[in-house]
Design a protein around this motif. Sequence first.
Motif, short mmCIF file in Angstrom:
data_model
loop_
_atom_site.label_atom_id
_atom_site.label_comp_id
_atom_site.label_asym_id
_atom_site.label_seq_id
_atom_site.Cartn_x
_atom_site.Cartn_y
_atom_site.Cartn_z
N UNK A 157 2.58 11.69 13.39
CA UNK A 157 2.38 10.25 13.54
C UNK A 157 2.78 9.77 14.93
N UNK A 158 3.77 10.37 15.53
CA UNK A 158 4.20 9.99 16.88
C UNK A 158 3.05 10.21 17.86
N UNK A 159 2.38 11.36 17.77
CA UNK A 159 1.25 11.65 18.64
C UNK A 159 0.07 10.74 18.32
N UNK A 160 -0.09 10.44 17.04
CA UNK A 160 -1.17 9.57 16.58
C UNK A 160 -1.07 8.21 17.25
N UNK A 161 0.12 7.65 17.34
CA UNK A 161 0.32 6.34 17.96
C UNK A 161 -0.16 6.34 19.41
N UNK A 162 0.16 7.38 20.16
CA UNK A 162 -0.28 7.49 21.55
C UNK A 162 -1.79 7.66 21.65
N UNK A 163 -2.36 8.45 20.76
CA UNK A 163 -3.81 8.67 20.78
C UNK A 163 -4.57 7.38 20.47
N UNK A 164 -4.04 6.58 19.58
CA UNK A 164 -4.67 5.29 19.27
C UNK A 164 -4.64 4.38 20.48
N UNK A 165 -3.51 4.34 21.19
CA UNK A 165 -3.44 3.53 22.40
C UNK A 165 -4.45 4.01 23.43
N UNK A 166 -4.58 5.31 23.58
CA UNK A 166 -5.56 5.87 24.49
C UNK A 166 -6.96 5.42 24.10
N UNK A 211 0.81 -1.23 0.00
CA UNK A 211 0.00 0.00 0.00
C UNK A 211 0.84 1.27 0.00
N UNK A 212 2.14 1.13 -0.21
CA UNK A 212 3.06 2.27 -0.22
C UNK A 212 3.00 3.10 1.06
N UNK A 213 2.84 2.43 2.19
CA UNK A 213 2.88 3.09 3.49
C UNK A 213 1.55 3.48 4.07
N UNK A 214 0.49 3.42 3.31
CA UNK A 214 -0.82 3.82 3.83
C UNK A 214 -1.27 2.89 4.95
N UNK A 215 -0.89 1.63 4.88
CA UNK A 215 -1.27 0.67 5.93
C UNK A 215 -0.71 1.06 7.29
N UNK A 216 0.35 1.86 7.31
CA UNK A 216 0.94 2.26 8.59
C UNK A 216 -0.01 3.11 9.44
N UNK A 217 -1.01 3.71 8.82
CA UNK A 217 -2.00 4.46 9.59
C UNK A 217 -3.01 3.53 10.26
N UNK A 218 -3.14 2.32 9.77
CA UNK A 218 -4.01 1.32 10.38
C UNK A 218 -3.26 0.46 11.39
N UNK A 219 -1.94 0.42 11.26
CA UNK A 219 -1.11 -0.43 12.12
C UNK A 219 -1.29 -0.16 13.62
N UNK A 220 -1.32 1.08 14.10
CA UNK A 220 -1.46 1.28 15.55
C UNK A 220 -2.73 0.65 16.13
N UNK A 221 -3.83 0.67 15.36
CA UNK A 221 -5.05 0.03 15.83
C UNK A 221 -4.85 -1.47 15.95
N UNK A 277 -12.56 8.14 9.66
CA UNK A 277 -12.45 9.60 9.82
C UNK A 277 -11.26 9.98 10.68
N UNK A 278 -11.07 9.26 11.77
CA UNK A 278 -9.94 9.50 12.67
C UNK A 278 -8.63 9.25 11.94
N UNK A 279 -8.58 8.20 11.14
CA UNK A 279 -7.36 7.86 10.40
C UNK A 279 -7.06 8.92 9.35
N UNK A 280 -8.08 9.37 8.63
CA UNK A 280 -7.88 10.40 7.60
C UNK A 280 -7.39 11.69 8.22
N UNK A 281 -7.98 12.08 9.35
CA UNK A 281 -7.55 13.29 10.05
C UNK A 281 -6.07 13.20 10.42
N UNK A 282 -5.64 12.07 10.98
CA UNK A 282 -4.25 11.93 11.38
C UNK A 282 -3.32 11.76 10.20
N UNK A 283 -3.83 11.25 9.07
CA UNK A 283 -3.02 11.23 7.85
C UNK A 283 -2.67 12.65 7.43
N UNK A 284 -3.69 13.50 7.45
CA UNK A 284 -3.47 14.91 7.08
C UNK A 284 -2.52 15.60 8.05
#
Length: 104
Positions: free
Chosen positions: A86-95, A26-36, A69-76
């Motif tokens: 992305x660093x903050x995104x990882x923590x927010x997903x854990x939360x 996916x050329x890196x797009x999957x990395x936004x789904x990885x934290x979940x 929606x959450x993933x798209x927002x953090x992609x932007x």
Amino acid sequence: MNIKADLSILDIIGHLIIWVVLSIVTLGIALFFFPYSFSRFVINRTSVVDAAGVERKMVCDINLFSNIGHIILWMLISLVTFGLGYIFYFYRVWNYALNNSRVA
């Protein structure tokens, strides 16, 4: 109470291989789904052990596609901040994952 994680090396390697392949395809797009997936992977293999020794499994009630929606927002945010978001995104997903978990 204690927390006990049951993660085997083979489980971890298998999970990582799947996500490396998905990230390449996916050329890196999957990395936004990885934290979940990562947080759910760990939480679903974790148990809470009470003082009497009774073990109760934790269950994470999130899925990969419920938060598009959450993933798209953090992609932007990640694109605008050149990846620093992305660093903050990882923590927010854990939360989010911990807040949507329960002990079964």
